[in-house]
Every structure is written in structure tokens, then in C-alpha cells.
Enzyme design. Structure first.
Site, mmCIF file in Angstrom:
data_model
loop_
_atom_site.group_PDB
_atom_site.id
_atom_site.type_symbol
_atom_site.label_atom_id
_atom_site.label_comp_id
_atom_site.label_asym_id
_atom_site.label_seq_id
_atom_site.Cartn_x
_atom_site.Cartn_y
_atom_site.Cartn_z
ATOM 1 N N CYS A 89 -6.043 -12.833 -79.028
ATOM 2 C CA CYS A 89 -6.003 -14.152 -79.676
ATOM 3 C C CYS A 89 -5.486 -15.253 -78.765
ATOM 4 O O CYS A 89 -5.713 -16.431 -79.035
ATOM 5 C CB CYS A 89 -5.137 -14.087 -80.927
ATOM 6 S SG CYS A 89 -5.760 -12.950 -82.181
ATOM 7 N N ARG A 210 -7.842 -26.360 -97.996
ATOM 8 C CA ARG A 210 -7.959 -26.404 -99.459
ATOM 9 C C ARG A 210 -6.905 -27.358 -100.019
ATOM 10 O O ARG A 210 -5.704 -27.136 -99.852
ATOM 11 C CB ARG A 210 -7.789 -25.005 -100.053
ATOM 12 C CG ARG A 210 -8.917 -24.055 -99.690
ATOM 13 C CD ARG A 210 -8.815 -22.756 -100.459
ATOM 14 N NE ARG A 210 -7.664 -21.960 -100.049
ATOM 15 C CZ ARG A 210 -7.681 -21.092 -99.042
ATOM 16 N NH1 ARG A 210 -8.783 -20.914 -98.337
ATOM 17 N NH2 ARG A 210 -6.607 -20.400 -98.741
ATOM 18 N N GLU A 211 -7.371 -28.380 -100.695
ATOM 19 C CA GLU A 211 -6.452 -29.376 -101.255
ATOM 20 C C GLU A 211 -6.070 -29.062 -102.697
ATOM 21 O O GLU A 211 -5.200 -29.724 -103.264
ATOM 22 C CB GLU A 211 -7.093 -30.764 -101.175
ATOM 23 C CG GLU A 211 -7.402 -31.187 -99.746
ATOM 24 C CD GLU A 211 -7.811 -32.644 -99.634
ATOM 25 O OE1 GLU A 211 -7.307 -33.448 -100.441
ATOM 26 O OE2 GLU A 211 -8.611 -32.964 -98.749
ATOM 27 N N SER A 237 -4.566 -15.965 -91.534
ATOM 28 C CA SER A 237 -5.457 -16.957 -90.938
ATOM 29 C C SER A 237 -6.893 -16.747 -91.397
ATOM 30 O O SER A 237 -7.303 -15.638 -91.739
ATOM 31 C CB SER A 237 -5.393 -16.873 -89.410
ATOM 32 O OG SER A 237 -5.710 -15.558 -88.964
ATOM 33 N N HIS A 338 -8.806 -19.659 -87.494
ATOM 34 C CA HIS A 338 -8.376 -18.994 -86.261
ATOM 35 C C HIS A 338 -9.586 -18.377 -85.558
ATOM 36 O O HIS A 338 -9.791 -17.170 -85.583
ATOM 37 C CB HIS A 338 -7.334 -17.926 -86.612
ATOM 38 C CG HIS A 338 -6.816 -17.121 -85.462
ATOM 39 N ND1 HIS A 338 -6.903 -17.522 -84.137
ATOM 40 C CD2 HIS A 338 -6.202 -15.902 -85.438
ATOM 41 C CE1 HIS A 338 -6.357 -16.589 -83.372
ATOM 42 N NE2 HIS A 338 -5.936 -15.597 -84.134
ATOM 43 N N CYS A 368 0.669 -15.072 -80.928
ATOM 44 C CA CYS A 368 0.729 -13.606 -80.885
ATOM 45 C C CYS A 368 -0.643 -13.049 -80.560
ATOM 46 O O CYS A 368 -1.670 -13.688 -80.801
ATOM 47 C CB CYS A 368 1.246 -13.044 -82.211
ATOM 48 S SG CYS A 368 0.194 -13.406 -83.636
#
Length: 382
Positions: A89, A210-211, A237, A338, A368
Site C-alpha cells: 500500500c 457519504r454525507e 478503506s 484507497h 501501513c
């Protein structure tokens, strides 16, 4: 000794899996951020001495050195080389560290670093399902018997080791979405996002925010990795598509070309940790990079910790004692997404533009990585 400075940093919007960016080949997706760097800075791409490109799932459309093909797809001269880096990642953050080290060593005067991941077109874990057997081999199986090396299970282990309840994880997730929605509404991402042309039109905003979330909705999600688990899709994520890129230069080359740097790459560090717990690396990576920089956490004005899982960022907070207000103030990967190979320099892009916007002197980012590693970076605003 030469210093490495960031001239500009850009990213695509982050697309949902199967969303607006899923029709774009990953090479073409990366090419759009390379083209944007040239357009924004006026730099002749023929002066770029290398493209160091992060990508995790290097198979199919992301195989055969996606970094080289991305530079060619951007229309850059065929004299510009490219290479591809895989540190899980943290691949593009490692690409940045390699590029900055090359500048400091005098091997480069001008280099582009970044990365891409189209998780819609090249699914995570595709290498494991390709029929080529285990990537680890019998010696690893003997050293770590009966171990699956699962990031999800590692996130569960962290949640239990630090005693983070399901509610605490979900609260962190909800806050990530709240912050990201506020940042988008305030226009905080406008300086960093490059709208992407697709066969269906233009994608200009992050798709995962997302609201209308709530703790009640998050509580309805089933645990993802254990029947009695605390980690869910809601506090992890998002699987996403995206690309990001950073133009690095020596201070001398920047002055020669009349370029105004955004920040200096102050210090960089990488660590290894237990590959079973695997996701705790940002904690020692932070300590290492601060010691190398000669700074304290109190000197840092803004922090980006990749939100691979809520438990990862919360463990980092618990161990460092950092101010939660300074951590991911514009939301993180739980809300934004991500896209693996893109995420390291996505963090850099968001961080460096925030530092410029708010007059922050020192910023820190850490991420990480599968296999038990982590990169950390300190930037100094200019």
C-alpha cells in the site's frame, strides 16, 4: 548537498469500484495526471529524468512496468524512462522516497513520482487467483506455520489489542466521511484534483464520500473477517480507482526553470514490523522519521495516516498521543478510498496543498503496508 523539493502534486478523483473511473485503462488513468503536471507547471516533459511509479497488483493491465507505459501514454518523449515500485500500500510513497533520495544524491535533477491502481479492472488479490501458486513459498510457511497473513485479521487483532469497540471504530469512520464532505464543500480538494476524461464524460469529484451516514446504518453492517468481529466494510478503506503524481526537483533545477516549490522533502523513513499483526508499522515509522528529522510530534502542524482500517489510525493516535484534530482533517481512505498504488502520493498531494493553504511549516504522513512494513515522511512548507 542537494535538496529535493515538491514543485506540484496532483491526483485524480478517487472512483468507486465499478464507478466513474472503471472504464479507464490504468495506464491512461496515470497518463492524465502526468499530463496535468506538465500543464500546471509548464515543465518540458523531455527534461524529466525518470518516472518512478507505484503499483501493487502488477498483473494484466497493470503488468509489464506500468510506469514506463504511463509516461509513453502521456505523450512524453520516448527518452523518458519509467520504473514500477511495489511496497504494497505504500508503493507510491516509496516511489517518492526513492525519487527524493535520487535528487539528494545528485542522480536526478527532475523526476516524477506517483502511482496508480484500478481496483475495478485489476481486482485486489488477482495475483493469488492467477494459478501460479503461493507468492511466499515453503520457507515462509515453515517460519510462520498456520498463518494466513490477512490484513483484515490484522485489523481485528489491533482492535482487540487496543480494545477498540465496534462503536469506536464506526464513530471514527463516520467522522472520516463528515470531514471529507466538509472539505469537499469548502473546496479544499480543488487545487489537487485533476478531472478525468472517460468514455462517459468527466469525473471531477471523489465518489466514495457519504454525507448521509449514521452510526445506526454502520451498526447494521456484518463483520467482514470474523463472526464476532469489529471490523466491517464501513470502518475499513474503500476499494477504489485512482492515480496521483508529484514533480520533484533539486532546488538548483527549480531555480533554473523558474519554478516555485510547494515544500521540501525533509526526512523519510521505512520500517518493518511483525508480519502477522502487520499494520502497526506507522507507529514506529513515525518515531523513526521524527528522530531523523530532529523534530517532535508537537512540531507537526498536520498529519496524514492512511485509513486502511479505523483500528490502524486509532492505534496510531493512542500510541503517539497526537491531537486528533490534526489527523486527516479532510477525511481519509475510509471516506475517500484507497487505490493501493496511488495512495502514498495521494496522501502527499492532500497534505502539501493543505500545508500551502494553511501556512503549515511541517507535515507528516505515514502508511501501513501488507507484510508488516510502513513508510513515513516529513515535509517542510516553503
Amino acid at each position: 548537498m542537494a535538496e529535493a523539493v515538491i514543485i506540484d502534486a496532483v491526483r485524480t478523483p478517487l472512483g468507486k469500484r465499478g464507478g466513474g473511473l472503471s472504464s479507464v485503462h490504468p495506464v491512461d488513468l496515470g497518463a492524465q495526471v502526468l499530463s496535468a503536471l506538465v500543464q500546471r507547471t509548464g515543465v518540458d516533459p523531455g527534461l524529466v529524468e525518470d518516472v518512478i511509479w507505484g503499483c501493487v497488483t502488477s498483473i494484466g493491465e497493470q503488468s509489464s512496468n506500468v510506469g514506463r507505459w504511463t509516461a509513453l501514454a502521456a505523450g512524453w518523449p520516448d527518452t523518458v524512462p519509467g520504473t514500477t515500485v511495489d511496497r504494497a500500500c505504500g508503493s507510491s510513497q516509496q516511489a517518492l522516497a526513492f525519487g527524493a533520495a535520487g535528487v539528494v544524491a545528485g542522480h536526478y535533477d527532475l523526476v516524477v513520482v506517483g502511482g496508480v491502481e484500478s481496483m475495478s479492472r485489476v481486482p485486489m488479490g488477482a495475483t493469488r487467483s492467477s494459478g501460479h501458486g503461493s507468492a511466499r513459498g515453503p520457507a515462509i510457511a515453515a517460519r510462520y506455520p498456520d498463518v494466513e497473513f490477512s490484513q483484515g485479521q490484522a485489523a481485528e487483532l489491533i482492535a482487540r489489542a487496543w480494545d477498540f469497540s465496534r462503536t469506536v471504530l464506526d464513530q471514527f469512520s463516520l467522522e472520516s466521511h463528515t470531514r471529507a464532505a466538509a472539505a469537499r464543500s469548502a473546496g479544499n480538494f480543488e487545487a489537487e484534483i485533476v478531472p478525468v476524461r472517460t468514455e462517459d464524460g468527466i469525473v471531477a469529484v471523489d465518489e466514495g464520500i457519504r454525507e448521509d451516514g449514521s452510526l445506526e446504518r454502520l451498526a447494521q453492517l456484518r463483520p467482514a473477517f470474523a463472526d464476532d468481529g469489529r471490523v466491517t466494510a464501513g470502518n475499513a478503506s474503500q476499494i477504489s480507482d485512482g492515480a496521483s503524481a508529484v514533480l520533484l526537483a533539486s532546488t538548483e533545477k527549480a531555480a533554473e526553470l523558474g519554478l516555485e516549490p510547494l515544500a521540501r522533502v525533509h526526512s523519510s523513513a521505512v520500517v518493518g514490523v511483525d508480519p502477522v499483526m502487520m499494520l502497526t508499522g506507522p507507529i514506529p515509522a513515525t518515531a523513526k522519521v521524527l528522530a531523523r528529522a530532529g523534530l517532535r510530534l508537537a512540531d507537526i502542524g498536520s498529519v496524514e495516516v492512511n485509513e486502511a482500517f479505523a483500528s490502524v489510525a486509532l492505534a496510531w493516535l493512542a500510541e503517539t498521543g497526537a491531537d486528533p484534530v490534526l489527523l486527516n482533517p479532510d477525511g481519509g481512505a475510509i471516506a475517500l478510498g484507497h487505490p493501493l498504488g496511488c495512495s502514498g502520493t495521494r496522501l502527499t498531494t492532500t497534505l502539501v496543498h493543505r500545508m500551502r493553504r494553511e501556512g503549515i511549516r511541517y507535515g507528516l504522513q505515514t502508511i501501513c503496508e501488507a507484510g508488516g512494513m510502513a513508510n513515513a515522511l516529513v515535509l517542510e512548507g516553503l
